[in-house]
Motif scaffolding. Structure first.
Motif, PDB file in Angstrom:
ATOM      1  N   TRP A   1      -2.399   0.183  -4.465  1.00 28.41           N
ATOM      2  CA  TRP A   1      -2.927  -0.868  -3.596  1.00 28.41           C
ATOM      3  C   TRP A   1      -2.756  -2.204  -4.319  1.00 28.41           C
ATOM      4  CZ3 TRP A   1      -7.605  -0.137   0.024  1.00 28.41           C
ATOM      5  CH2 TRP A   1      -8.063  -1.350   0.523  1.00 28.41           C
TER       6      TRP A   1
ATOM      7  N   TYR B   1      -9.886   6.344  -0.646  1.00 30.73           N
ATOM      8  CA  TYR B   1      -9.579   6.101  -2.059  1.00 30.73           C
ATOM      9  C   TYR B   1     -10.689   6.509  -3.017  1.00 30.73           C
ATOM     10  CZ  TYR B   1     -12.012   1.851  -0.590  1.00 30.73           C
ATOM     11  OH  TYR B   1     -12.910   0.963  -0.034  1.00 30.73           O
TER      12      TYR B   1
ATOM     13  N   LEU C   1       0.848  -1.192   0.000  1.00 31.18           N
ATOM     14  CA  LEU C   1       0.000   0.000   0.000  1.00 31.18           C
ATOM     15  C   LEU C   1       0.879   1.236   0.000  1.00 31.18           C
ATOM     16  CD1 LEU C   1      -3.070   0.756   0.226  1.00 31.18           C
ATOM     17  CD2 LEU C   1      -2.663   1.089   2.675  1.00 31.18           C
TER      18      LEU C   1
ATOM     19  N   ILE D   1      -4.959   7.271  -1.020  1.00 32.99           N
ATOM     20  CA  ILE D   1      -4.256   6.036  -1.373  1.00 32.99           C
ATOM     21  C   ILE D   1      -3.876   6.109  -2.846  1.00 32.99           C
ATOM     22  CG2 ILE D   1      -4.516   3.542  -1.659  1.00 32.99           C
ATOM     23  CD1 ILE D   1      -6.345   3.601   0.821  1.00 32.99           C
ATOM     24  N   LYS D   2      -2.595   5.895  -3.135  1.00 35.15           N
ATOM     25  CA  LYS D   2      -2.088   6.030  -4.498  1.00 35.15           C
ATOM     26  C   LYS D   2      -1.829   4.697  -5.185  1.00 35.15           C
ATOM     27  CE  LYS D   2      -1.922   9.615  -5.583  1.00 35.15           C
ATOM     28  NZ  LYS D   2      -3.047  10.532  -5.915  1.00 35.15           N
TER      29      LYS D   2
ATOM     30  N   ARG E   1      -6.076  -5.013   3.557  1.00 33.21           N
ATOM     31  CA  ARG E   1      -7.089  -4.655   4.552  1.00 33.21           C
ATOM     32  C   ARG E   1      -7.410  -5.798   5.502  1.00 33.21           C
ATOM     33  NH1 ARG E   1     -12.573  -2.136   2.416  1.00 33.21           N
ATOM     34  NH2 ARG E   1     -11.451  -0.169   2.623  1.00 33.21           N
TER      35      ARG E   1
ATOM     36  N   THR F   1       0.405   5.602   0.282  1.00 32.86           N
ATOM     37  CA  THR F   1      -0.512   6.709   0.503  1.00 32.86           C
ATOM     38  C   THR F   1       0.218   8.042   0.406  1.00 32.86           C
ATOM     39  OG1 THR F   1      -0.158   6.815   2.897  1.00 32.86           O
ATOM     40  CG2 THR F   1      -1.848   5.289   2.105  1.00 32.86           C
TER      41      THR F   1
ATOM     42  N   PHE G   1      -3.159  -1.706   6.138  1.00 33.62           N
ATOM     43  CA  PHE G   1      -3.973  -0.503   5.948  1.00 33.62           C
ATOM     44  C   PHE G   1      -3.895   0.394   7.177  1.00 33.62           C
ATOM     45  CE2 PHE G   1      -7.830   2.005   5.825  1.00 33.62           C
ATOM     46  CZ  PHE G   1      -8.018   2.271   4.482  1.00 33.62           C
TER      47      PHE G   1
ATOM     48  N   PRO H   1      -6.852   7.019   5.772  1.00 35.68           N
ATOM     49  CA  PRO H   1      -6.634   6.756   4.343  1.00 35.68           C
ATOM     50  C   PRO H   1      -7.956   6.540   3.607  1.00 35.68           C
ATOM     51  CG  PRO H   1      -5.097   5.492   5.673  1.00 35.68           C
ATOM     52  CD  PRO H   1      -6.095   6.084   6.624  1.00 35.68           C
TER      53      PRO H   1
END
Length: 772
Positions: free
Chosen positions: A454, A603, A442, A451-452, A469, A444, A583, A601
């Motif tokens: 995943w 998305y 992950l 979030i950039k 997650r 961020t 996460f 965070p």
């Protein structure tokens, strides 16, 4: 018979003919319009109802909801019941328009929904038993597709429907005539053409021309060549019969028919047709659109769970309302993350497999490297989906369960070299898949919480479980910064020193004491700062700090920073003994980079309906967790991991910082559980916080040596390669920057008396990099 009687009979016959003519004429002039009126108004509920004018203006269709990255790239094929992405007439292009006109309805632009010439041709063909093709116009076909005129619910049927097949066909056709005329009055010819292409099916779960063009040729509709357009237009005569992927010869013949019609009506030159007619259909770019393909597959699957609830609360249908969902994911960073995981995990898996072969052991071992007897049969098999399904069907004690679990069958299995077609039993396939190490990644943006990137696992098609997650595991030393942050908040400087020696801390549970050992199994007796102790993950000093600050304060700190998992106030939590997710950890570490403000965070940035109206915009959830001074001190301490601790690879292997971090500031922390079953690594910069976890599908699946499974070996390479990629991409505008020191910092962070030790001791070779 007299001569006078013969003319009398002839006159009688003529009178009858005249009567029949006038009756027929009257029926045609009065009766047929009356019939049309009766069907249109569903008189006495004989014919079943027609769509209202409001439904004509807004026909219901299942439209695909599309997911977009922050940089405007569509992620996958979206969320749908029918994979349908509507296009406008301008997006079709001349090739598709001309192909459809030539194949289906050349007088489309002249008629008003019903082509009388075609109807008479069909009628004459029926009378003379020589059919001359169909008479349905494009508009009639659109009416049938839009309103399912031939698939009627029982409660919507008219009294005359279902009695006789011929009568049913007449009623269906009549409804389509009426609807076609109404559609022509409600829409322009261009709109009808686009609506037709948006409603038709093309097989392979492709509904509408945009999905079809993407599936078969990986193009936008306007980009289709004339022969490709003829293939798709020609499929409407029979989708399955003329699908190019399963019936290429049929599809080619049908394509050539459409092309010849295009020549006939002046849309294509004869010479071009002569060249194209011999050409095979090129399906090199054919890709069936599903959730197992494309970028960010794990992310898309996880996002759908939250989006279902969010859309329900907003009053929308995620799978049918054609929403546009804009995410925080960056397509470039996501691609780099997936590449980094693939590259690192292949090497790690090769190392794991080779050691497993050399050691000649089973997959499942305890903390001392000893095989756990019967673990596979008693734990792995019973928890498998195949086993549970068989037990549900036959009962736990049934011989059928063992029979089907051991029965060989054809299957396609994952390998890092590509999918393999093989024959395995369900039991053997479980063992095969368990040997693969898993991972989660992950990244961020700490200042916003966005979030950039995943990546929930190594291969979504074969391993659906998301390790970002849901894959909660013990974080090991990744939890230690929460202990040290508590100490700093209580007034301890990172330059405060402790001795690395055995500790015995009463737990408050009778005579029980907590006496943790270091990962190396020994104590150095060295006096070292808190900063250096955290960088080198010295358990004994972390334990001493925990004794001072107390577990309940550390739990409170973890919660403020963003840890939502249950953390009991035990002394042992200092070493990361309680399960948390990647996460949660990324959100907590991001708080340090965001000057002490925790941002949860997220998305999903915004959602638009099918008309482009904004129906949702994310509001960041912020809370002040620690003050700016404490946050900066923690960043300073995390930098020490890269300078002199287990994060040095970021410098000497990946070239991300120099030894003194004079060109870039990166803070980091590794984490490894006691038996090496979980390896973690998180890196913190001003622009990006990135973290990875690596481990077995089950905790007893791990390297025999702790050193082989530590986070510096397994997880760090994923993060290191990712950071390398994003810094090298100038389009991302991610710069190497320094952590901003608070102007009136009251806590000492420059531990000068240890500078000579840190700059003269060469620790670059303390980690063997044979794996890489």
């Amino acid at each position: 018979m007299s001569a006078q009687e013969k003319p009398s009979k002839k006159k009688s016959w003529l009178k009858k003919l005249v009567v029949v003519f006038w009756v027929g004429f009257t029926l045609a002039i009065i009766g047929f319009p009356a019939y049309l009126w009766a069907v249109s108004n569903n008189v006495n509920n004989w014919f079943g109802s027609l769509p209202s004018y409001s439904q004509l203006g807004n026909p219901e269709q299942n439209l695909t909801s599309l997911l977009f990255t922050a940089d405007g790239v569509q992620l996958g094929s979206g969320y749908y019941r029918d994979n349908r992405n509507p296009v406008s007439y301008d997006e079709l292009g001349d090739n598709l328009v001309h192909a459809l006109l030539a194949a289906e309805d050349i007088r489309f632009n002249q008629h008003s929904g019903i082509d009388l010439e075609s109807m008479f041709r069909v009628a004459f063909g029926v009378i003379t038993f020589s059919p001359k093709g169909g008479g349905s116009t494009i508009t009639q076909q659109l009416a049938k597709n839009l309103f399912n005129t031939r698939v009627i619910k029982k409660e919507d049927k008219g009294k005359l429907e279902g009695i006789n097949g011929f009568l049913d066909q007449l009623i269906y056709k009549t409804k389509e005539w009426i609807l076609a005329v109404r559609l022509e009055r409600s829409y322009t010819k261009e709109e009808i053409m686009a609506m037709y292409y948006n409603t038709v099916e093309f097989g392979n779960n492709a509904f509408g021309i945009k999905s079809a063009a993407k599936t078969y040729f990986n193009k936008m509709p306007k980009e289709l060549s004339v022969d490709e357009a003829a293939v798709l237009a020609g499929m409407q005569k029979g989708v399955t019969t003329y699908r190019p992927d399963i019936n290429p010869e049929n599809s080619k013949r049908r394509r050539n028919v459409v092309l010849s019609q295009m020549v006939k009506y002046g849309f294509l030159a004869q010479q071009a047709y002569d060249t194209l007619r011999t050409k095979d259909i090129n399906l090199d770019e054919f890709r069936q659109q599903d959730h197992n393909t494309g970028l960010a597959q794990y992310f898309r699957a996880e996002a759908s769970k939250d989006l279902l609830e969010l859309c329900k609360a907003l009053g929308y249908d995620l799978y049918g309302d054609g929403l546009k969902i804009y995410t925080t994911i960056d397509s470039r960073m996501q691609a780099y993350a997936e590449d980094a995981m693939d590259s690192a995990m292949q090497r790690i898996q090769n190392k794991f497999d080779s050691l497993l072969k050399i050691e000649g052991r089973d997959l499942w071992i305890d903390n001392r490297g000893r095989e756990i007897e019967n673990f596979f049969e008693e734990n792995a098999v019973p928890r498998s989906v195949a086993y549970r399904n068989l037990v549900r069907k036959y009962g736990k004690e049934s011989d059928s369960v063992d029979y089907y679990m051991n029965r060989p069958k054809k299957m396609t299995v994952f390998s890092w070299g590509g999918d393999i077609d093989t024959v395995l039993s369900s039991r053997d396939s479980i063992r095969y898949y368990k040997q693969f190490l898993q991972s989660g990644f992950l990244a961020t943006e700490p200042k916003t919480g966005a979030i950039k990137a995943w990546v929930g696992g190594i291969n979504f098609q074969h391993f659906k479980y998301d390790h970002v997650r849901y894959g909660k595991r013990q974080p090991g030393s990744l939890f230690k910064p929460f202990v040290y942050a508590t100490a700093v908040e209580q007034g301890y400087s990172p330059c405060y020193t402790f001795k690395d020696e055995a500790v015995a801390i009463p737990t408050g549970n009778g005579d029980e004491v907590w006496s943790p050992s270091n990962s190396e199994g020994r104590f150095s007796g060295e006096e070292m700062t808190l900063k250096l102790a955290m960088a080198r993950s010295v358990n004994s000093i972390t334990a001493r700090v925990m004794e001072i600050v107390k577990p309940n304060k550390v739990v409170d700190m973890a919660k403020r920073l963003g840890i939502k998992s249950t953390i009991p106030p035990y002394y042992s939590i200092a070493l990361g003994t309680e399960d948390v997710s990647l996460f949660e950890l990324l959100g907590a570490y991001g708080t340090f980079a965001n000057k002490g403000t925790h941002i949860e965070p997220y998305y999903i940035s915004r959602i638009e309906d099918k008309y482009g109206n904004e129906i949702y915009r994310h509001v960041p959830r912020k809370s002040k967790a620690i003050n700016e001074d404490v946050a900066y001190v923690m960043l300073n301490m995390l930098q020490e991991t890269v300078k002199s601790g287990s994060g040095q690879r970021l410098s000497w292997q990946y070239g991300l910082v120099d030894r003194g971090q004079t060109k870039n500031n990166i803070g980091a922390k590794t984490g490894t559980t006691q038996n090496g079953s979980d390896g973690w690594f998180i890196a913190v910069t001003n622009e990006v916080v990135a973290g990875a976890w690596v481990g077995g599908d089950e905790r007893p699946i791990h390297f025999t040596k702790w050193s082989d499974g530590q986070g510096a070996y397994t997880a760090l390479p994923i993060v290191g390669r990712f950071l390398q990629k994003i810094y090298a991409d100038n389009t991302l505008s991610i710069e190497k920057t320094f952590f901003e020191r608070p102007p009136n910092l009251s806590i000492e962070v420059d531990c000068q008396k240890f500078a000579d030790v840190l700059t003269t001791t060469d620790t670059s070779n303390i980690y063997d990099d044979d794996i890489y």
